[in-house]
Design an enzyme around this catalytic site. Structure first.
Site, mmCIF file in Angstrom:
data_model
loop_
_atom_site.group_PDB
_atom_site.id
_atom_site.type_symbol
_atom_site.label_atom_id
_atom_site.label_comp_id
_atom_site.label_asym_id
_atom_site.label_seq_id
_atom_site.Cartn_x
_atom_site.Cartn_y
_atom_site.Cartn_z
ATOM 1 N N CYS A 45 2.737 -4.621 7.079
ATOM 2 C CA CYS A 45 2.532 -4.355 5.500
ATOM 3 C C CYS A 45 3.562 -3.806 4.994
ATOM 4 O O CYS A 45 4.692 -3.245 5.618
ATOM 5 C CB CYS A 45 1.198 -3.435 5.421
ATOM 6 S SG CYS A 45 -0.248 -4.212 5.951
ATOM 7 N N HIS B 79 0.736 -1.424 -0.034
ATOM 8 C CA HIS B 79 -0.099 0.058 -0.047
ATOM 9 C C HIS B 79 0.840 1.140 0.232
ATOM 10 O O HIS B 79 1.902 1.333 0.084
ATOM 11 C CB HIS B 79 -0.894 0.052 1.203
ATOM 12 C CG HIS B 79 -0.157 0.122 2.398
ATOM 13 N ND1 HIS B 79 0.081 1.316 3.372
ATOM 14 C CD2 HIS B 79 0.054 -1.034 3.380
ATOM 15 C CE1 HIS B 79 0.605 1.238 4.278
ATOM 16 N NE2 HIS B 79 0.822 -0.325 4.528
#
Length: 204
Positions: free
Chosen positions: A180, A164
């Site tokens: 992440c 992301h």
């Protein structure tokens, strides 16, 4: 004289595309300017403050993986999108801090523009102040998922991990996330446009 004219035209073309070449490596250091996207105004990234190795660039990359595969090297803080002819597009990334690292193989199950961020229950337990976002944080410039998110699933379903964007450009090249893989917003937009749903993702 004709050769000089052709070379000048090629140089101008590369410049207009936001690409420059250092040695034999096409770099995209000029691609981090302000961007208006889906009504949001992403600010210019002070890319000169980011180590040059983490700037988006095409590199030689020897692998048996087929083009379109995404390889994440958490040790070196690079993400590679495998291309044809032994090359890859390389992006600088931020990775999980100690205790939040992960590795394995997954696939891109979903792609979302300006995604909603919902902190997992474990994160809310660690950081109770995030409870107000239990129903989801609206998209925006301060959303932790940034401008794009690629959702990673494996045989067990949703891994909970994402590739992301991030508004925190200074976290690139560091281990600061909750697991992440984060990219500069301008880079995640580029990766989003290149990567296909269903793409194989290998995290080393």
């Amino acid at each position: 004289m004709r050769i000089k004219t052709v070379l000048a035209a090629l140089a101008l073309s590369a410049s207009l595309a936001g690409c420059s070449t250092i040695g034999t490596t096409p770099m995209f250091s000029n691609s981090y300017g302000a961007v208006t996207d889906a009504g949001y105004s992403l600010p210019r990234i002070p890319i000169d403050k980011v180590q040059k190795k983490y700037h988006r660039q095409v590199v030689r990359y020897d692998t048996k993986e087929k083009p379109g595969t995404i390889v994440v090297d958490t040790g070196e803080k690079f993400l590679y999108l495998v291309m044809e002819d032994g090359k890859a597009m390389r992006y600088g990334i931020g990775v999980g801090r100690e205790g939040f690292e992960w590795r394995g193989t997954a696939r891109v199950a979903m792609k979302r523009e300006w995604p909603t961020w919902t902190p997992p229950a474990q994160m809310i337990k660690r950081q109770p102040e995030l409870a107000k976002y239990a129903g989801g944080m609206e998209p925006g410039l301060n959303n932790p998922l940034g401008a794009r998110a690629l959702y990673l699933f494996n045989k067990g379903g949703d891994t909970g991990y994402r590739l992301h964007g991030t508004p925190e450009w200074n976290s690139i090249g560091k281990a600061m996330s909750s697991g992440c893989i984060r990219l500069i917003n301008q880079d995640i937009i580029d990766l989003y446009n290149r990567a296909e749903s269903g793409a194989k993702v290998i995290v080393l």
